[in-house]
Design an enzyme around this catalytic site. Sequence first.
Site, mmCIF file in Angstrom:
data_model
loop_
_atom_site.group_PDB
_atom_site.id
_atom_site.type_symbol
_atom_site.label_atom_id
_atom_site.label_comp_id
_atom_site.label_asym_id
_atom_site.label_seq_id
_atom_site.Cartn_x
_atom_site.Cartn_y
_atom_site.Cartn_z
ATOM 1 N N LEU A 157 0.867 -1.185 0.000
ATOM 2 C CA LEU A 157 0.000 0.000 0.000
ATOM 3 C C LEU A 157 0.900 1.230 0.000
ATOM 4 O O LEU A 157 1.942 1.243 0.662
ATOM 5 C CB LEU A 157 -0.878 0.031 1.252
ATOM 6 N N ASP A 158 0.503 2.260 -0.741
ATOM 7 C CA ASP A 158 1.244 3.515 -0.680
ATOM 8 C C ASP A 158 1.236 4.054 0.749
ATOM 9 O O ASP A 158 0.280 3.810 1.498
ATOM 10 C CB ASP A 158 0.613 4.548 -1.613
#
Length: 265
Positions: A10-11
């Site tokens: 995930l960013d």
Amino acid sequence: LKRVGHAGTLDPAATGVLPIALGKATRLLQYLPGDKAYKATIRLGVRTATDDLQGEIITQQPVANLTLETVKTALQQFEGKIEQIPPSYSAIQVDGKRLYDLARKGENVEVPARTVEIFQIDILDWRKGEFPELEVAIACGSGTYIRAIARDLGTVLETGGTLAALQRTQSSGFQLADSLTLADLEAQLQTGTFQPTLPDAALQHLPSLKLEVTVAKKWCQGQKIPVTEENSGLLRVYQEDGSFLGITKLKRGLLIPQMVLEPIS
């Protein structure tokens, strides 16, 4: 634990579902379904270096006259199989180096386009203003960058676009509603109530079969098992008592062990 793995990064600014595999279950990550779903907020009129609000602003121009109808028309070309260039700030490797490491060093790298699939985009909200924001729900295949959709939508509209917020609502068969926050996980560990999801819970997209105990032992030892079934593909393998044993490939009437999770003693 010596082995812990996850099914897709995930960013840093994103929230949502991150499937985590523990111990032997890390070997099952490759068999999880790749489909994912997101809730994203796209800000129009702004371009950034990272294609989200965490990066330096490259251009910024008010687009108060932009209408939802115009945006709806532009969105249509992002559904189906599309060619997408990943953001320069991403975890993709080029010549063994992460793109975000190269980007931080100021090195320009040509990133090849890749084919990704967008199953559906639904508009959830439209907030007008000098820099209007579009909230969408996106269902897509693995490898899709939502930041790239925000960037490319801005390019199509000739306004610039960047990702303002992102939440992953579904990943590899796991839903947000069934997920634990890190705080919940910590509390459950402290009280001794944490129960990991069963290893085969996210493998329901694969057909299954049960093997009699003598045959199951041979399969667990790596032997190819002849069967009358002529179809091909991956299957979940269980012992007669329902114990999950692992993953097999069915090919030309043979069960070929791919991953033995729990050998039979």
